[in-house]
Write an enzyme that holds these catalytic residues in place. Sequence first.
Site, short mmCIF file in Angstrom:
data_model
loop_
_atom_site.label_atom_id
_atom_site.label_comp_id
_atom_site.label_asym_id
_atom_site.label_seq_id
_atom_site.Cartn_x
_atom_site.Cartn_y
_atom_site.Cartn_z
N LYS A 1 -9.21 17.36 -12.77
CA LYS A 1 -7.86 17.53 -12.21
C LYS A 1 -7.54 18.99 -11.85
O LYS A 1 -6.40 19.42 -11.88
CB LYS A 1 -6.79 17.02 -13.19
CG LYS A 1 -6.85 15.53 -13.47
CD LYS A 1 -5.69 15.11 -14.36
CE LYS A 1 -5.63 13.61 -14.54
NZ LYS A 1 -6.78 13.05 -15.23
N ASP B 1 0.86 -1.17 0.00
CA ASP B 1 0.00 0.00 0.00
C ASP B 1 0.91 1.24 0.00
O ASP B 1 2.12 1.13 0.25
CB ASP B 1 -0.88 -0.04 1.26
CG ASP B 1 -1.79 1.16 1.38
OD1 ASP B 1 -2.33 1.58 0.34
OD2 ASP B 1 -1.96 1.68 2.49
N ARG C 1 -6.21 4.11 -7.58
CA ARG C 1 -7.68 4.06 -7.50
C ARG C 1 -8.15 2.61 -7.41
O ARG C 1 -9.12 2.22 -8.06
CB ARG C 1 -8.31 4.75 -8.70
CG ARG C 1 -7.84 6.15 -8.97
CD ARG C 1 -8.17 7.13 -7.88
NE ARG C 1 -9.59 7.46 -7.83
CZ ARG C 1 -10.10 8.36 -7.01
NH1 ARG C 1 -9.31 8.99 -6.16
NH2 ARG C 1 -11.38 8.61 -7.01
N ASP D 1 -1.42 -1.03 5.90
CA ASP D 1 -1.66 -0.57 7.27
C ASP D 1 -3.11 -0.20 7.53
O ASP D 1 -3.46 0.13 8.65
CB ASP D 1 -0.78 0.66 7.56
CG ASP D 1 -1.24 1.88 6.77
OD1 ASP D 1 -1.24 2.98 7.35
OD2 ASP D 1 -1.60 1.73 5.60
N LYS E 1 -7.42 -5.17 -5.05
CA LYS E 1 -6.08 -5.50 -4.52
C LYS E 1 -5.95 -7.00 -4.31
O LYS E 1 -4.94 -7.61 -4.67
CB LYS E 1 -5.85 -4.76 -3.20
CG LYS E 1 -5.74 -3.25 -3.33
CD LYS E 1 -5.42 -2.62 -1.98
CE LYS E 1 -5.25 -1.11 -2.09
NZ LYS E 1 -4.83 -0.48 -0.83
N ASP F 1 -5.31 5.84 -3.86
CA ASP F 1 -5.10 7.27 -4.08
C ASP F 1 -5.09 7.61 -5.57
O ASP F 1 -5.11 6.74 -6.43
CB ASP F 1 -3.78 7.71 -3.43
CG ASP F 1 -3.93 9.04 -2.73
OD1 ASP F 1 -4.76 9.85 -3.19
OD2 ASP F 1 -3.23 9.29 -1.75
N PHE G 1 -12.56 20.16 -6.92
CA PHE G 1 -11.65 19.25 -7.64
C PHE G 1 -12.36 17.93 -7.93
O PHE G 1 -13.05 17.39 -7.08
CB PHE G 1 -10.40 18.98 -6.78
CG PHE G 1 -9.41 18.05 -7.43
CD1 PHE G 1 -8.37 18.56 -8.20
CD2 PHE G 1 -9.52 16.68 -7.29
CE1 PHE G 1 -7.46 17.71 -8.80
CE2 PHE G 1 -8.62 15.82 -7.89
CZ PHE G 1 -7.58 16.34 -8.65
N ARG H 1 4.66 16.83 -5.34
CA ARG H 1 3.34 16.90 -5.95
C ARG H 1 3.14 18.34 -6.41
O ARG H 1 3.02 19.25 -5.58
CB ARG H 1 2.27 16.46 -4.96
CG ARG H 1 2.42 15.00 -4.59
CD ARG H 1 1.76 14.66 -3.27
NE ARG H 1 0.32 14.60 -3.37
CZ ARG H 1 -0.44 13.93 -2.50
NH1 ARG H 1 0.12 13.28 -1.50
NH2 ARG H 1 -1.74 13.92 -2.63
N GLU I 1 -4.16 20.30 0.73
CA GLU I 1 -4.79 21.59 0.93
C GLU I 1 -4.37 22.19 2.28
O GLU I 1 -4.04 23.37 2.38
CB GLU I 1 -6.31 21.44 0.92
CG GLU I 1 -6.86 20.86 -0.37
CD GLU I 1 -7.23 21.95 -1.37
OE1 GLU I 1 -8.42 22.15 -1.59
OE2 GLU I 1 -6.31 22.59 -1.91
#
Length: 1105
Positions: free
Chosen positions: A607, A449, A817, A843, A823, A737, A602, A655, A560
């Site tokens: 994006k 992960d 995603r 986790d 998974k 994510d 968003f 990022r 943010e």
Amino acid sequence: MVRPCPSVGPRGRLRAWPGARDLAPALRARPARCRRLLPLPRGGAEAAGSAGGAAGGDMTDSIPLQPVRHKKRVDSRPRAGCCEWLRCCGGGEPRPRTVWLGHPEKRDQRYPRNVINNQKYNFFTFLPGVLFSQFRYFFNFYFLLLACSQFVPEMRLGALYTYWVPLGFVLAVTIIREAVEEIRCYVRDKEVNSQVYSRLTSRGTVKVKSSNIQVGDLILVEKNQRVPADMIFLRTSEKNGSCFLRTDQLDGETDWKLRLPVACTQRLPTAADLLQIRSYVYAEEPNIDIHNFLGTFTREDSDPPISESLSIENTLWAGTVIASGTVVGVVLYTGRELRSVMNTSDPRSKIGLFDLEVNCLTKILFGALVVVSLVMVALQHFAGRWYLQIIRFLLLFSNIIPISLRVNLDMGKIVYSWVIRRDSKIPGTVVRSSTIPEQLGRISYLLTDKTGTLTQNEMVFKRLHLGTVAYGLDSMDEVQSHIFSIYTQQSQEPPAQKGPTVTTKVRRTMSSRVHEAVKAIALCHNVTPVYESNGVTDQAEAEKQFEDSCRVYQASSPDEVALVQWTESVGLTLVGRDQSSMQLRTPGDQILNLTILQVFPFTYESKRMGIIVRDESTGEITFYMKGADVVMAGIVQYNDWLEEECGNMAREGLRVLVVAKKSLTEEQYQDFEARYVQAKLSVHDRSLKVATVIESLEMEMELLCLTGVEDQLQADVRPTLETLRNAGIKVWMLTGDKLETATCTAKNAHLVTRNQDIHVFRLVTNRGEAHLELNAFRRKHDCALVISGDSLEVCLKYYEYEFMELACQCPAVVCCRCAPTQKAQIVRLLQERTGKLTCAVGDGGNDVSMIQESDCGVGVEGKEGKQASLAADFSITQFKHLGRLLMVHGRNSYKRSAALSQFVIHRSLCISTMQAVFSSVFYFASVPLYQGFLIIGYSTIYTMFPVFSLVLDKDVKSEVAMLYPELYKDLLKGRPLSYKTFLIWVLISIYQGSTIMYGALLLFESEFVHIVAISFTSLILTELLMVALTIQTWHWLMTVAELLSLACYIASLVFLHEFIDVYFIATLSFLWKVSVITLVSCLPLYVLKYLRRRFSPPSYSKLTS
């Protein structure tokens, strides 16, 4: 009039429910997800299929791809899904439900209890289950038959205890170990099920355990408390009428989710009024889709009746955590019907590959046992009752399959687990499944992960780039001075005239450029400052005074918050926000009031996010926007630095967000607002029309700056991944994510090396697009793959074999995603397609399915709770500990067990060879050579301790194993335990057993009892010397074990006068005969070992010298 509950007809029609007509088309359009393991890709399977057929029909490509033909999966393990709870609830298709608020007794069907159960057995199934799992092993079942055969007089060869005591000991050790693990699991489950919540009733608020919560209950959940069941959000204590959720345990996303209560119930004066109104929720059938929900809320006692549609924004799924305020919800789903539970596979007993290999070797030994028995009877020419003779020989040579093998291996596993727990260099490591430590030594694929596993989930602002100048962490004081100078000048100047100012073409100073950038960052976001009591100042006072020490920021994304915290650090502080306004505080303690005119949130597709604000002091209207460089490049004015600098910052693992602005006149805004409102009211193609209107503003925007934020990695993630890569382990990152975030982290963690290309698999929705994209990917070489969950699902649907073949060739794969069940599906496909061992690391609660599906699951205890670590086979506190767990403990466990198992087999084959020689010399008689205590003592007190001490052996020091991870790569081929090494040990056993037996027969003089004394003593000494020959690094306990075993044998000779002539063993004749036989059986092997080390040394010998 009481309205009847809705029901579902044979064709799925909804009838007898007010509002069914509105919801029925949507519900019919939804597939029965509960029949499937994965949610459909967005857009629907049918559309994808038809589009794929159309696209795929006229395609001409030089590299054809064949659609995969799925084999029927045969799997005895139960899967989490609908079938399980259907049986519990009376069978039939899963049905939608009507839930009356606060009235759980008004239910139209049975619902499961709200309990969490991670146990493999219950009180009644424990003993049968454990015994069944043990007798699934071939040799355990064989020894059960063997022991039972001794009750038949014609087959009895000795005392009953010689067969039943070893078998009983094996089973006792296993049952005790399983019982301890089940009790631990029960205690953990009880702790979760006993968590106390508040329930609203007509008598007021009462405390209720999580396990006693029912569908229809009104439950109060406070801030930082975990939601106990799937609920519809009815009320919140927050003034802005919404709340934030932390969903990282459910979907792996670190972004906080905004949830809205039902408008009708939020307007009620108090929470107690929920029990006074007559209302119900109509909800869809339980399914595994955590991203969508369909339902309606109806209040019947109002005039006219109020009906509101419900979506995912009104839900509180179990496992999420309330991040703001206190909420009230009505329970919709419990127990096995929870979204989180349906996305989790059932716990299963994992059988290690090593155990399966040993099981295979015992089957070969059984074949050898049958062959030897048949040969013995054949040499007797099948005389008399030959079938009884075959059975007696099978019993006589039963030592060929060692019953002590399973005991030694199980006790070895306990020792390995103890050593792992005691390792001071990986503190806090817990072994929850002590049955598979050898698996750690043969991992080929590591699936990890991202959030909380590779990263700390802590965002830090690293870079502000203005094109001509960049500010890093070491130069933020310059930014602060620029902001201070701007507001100092403004305070000294007369107040500006109200109305829009005329933009001049004068080149702006650096201070004003920095100020514009910082102001844009401070305004363009969805962050809300919240004030809490700190013990000195109460909440109301803190909110009024904008008290810094009481303020915390809440947002749907940690990025943010990091940006707003940074603007605060340089002097521009966000101190207040509601639905329509925002307040900023300047370095001079002035408050800037701004009106929020529009917010464009968003989305994964756009994006980018935007906001239109009006400065109350000047009347200026400004449109601010920030987003990913790929979309912003076409929106901002022409420049020559954006692409290059974005690339540079991305290579550093940051990022990147591009920030831009556009000033609007009042007329421009009024025109936009009219068109925007009109677009939002349209019924057809609403989203397309709204997007078109917004895009009319997104032209020729002024580029202000680039921001670089870093999600801090866990300690030593990079060297750990480098170690794993050098060890031959391929690392796949599976995360819920976003694609950009996942790609940044992969670069930052050096999962993708600097000289590797990255192929981003574009979004595909049908078979034709998947075909073209797979062919494009096939032409790439040595590049990492980044793919989204939706595209992955389409590829696996049509081209499973081709996709897995290409993906397995990649040095690294990033899947973003990903749903929890996806998974687990990826893990299962890797196991099926490659046949290699997989290890899953995570986790969060969304990683549990992946961890349980993998051959070896590792949970990381961190900020996201202990759900993953409790479900895992091994629990660690930091990702960096994984390197030592695999390179040192995994490698040692596998090599030690391989040596131990082969030595136990050698020990048994030696005595069986001696029995075969003895029987053949004495006219193939089925008479035992050793009886009673001799046969039990041989594999217990005389040789058990030296042989078992091999679990302490190691070929290299742990520091060397960590320094040279290439040593681990040798184990992936399974060489320590292979048919080759097994055959070598068989030949050694035959040689030594024959040498000892023939030597004893040649050297004995008169009495048979002398043969027993000479051969048995030589056998014991040979085994002790062979252990010494096998050991590579001596431990003081090994020396003690050798001397103790020899002392036990010498001491026991006094009590063995029934089998051995005590006077004979004290003679010189006995001593020289035993010495010669032992020398002949062992010396050639010592010579061979020396020559091999001299001329063909193993890979580790150079490192140890």
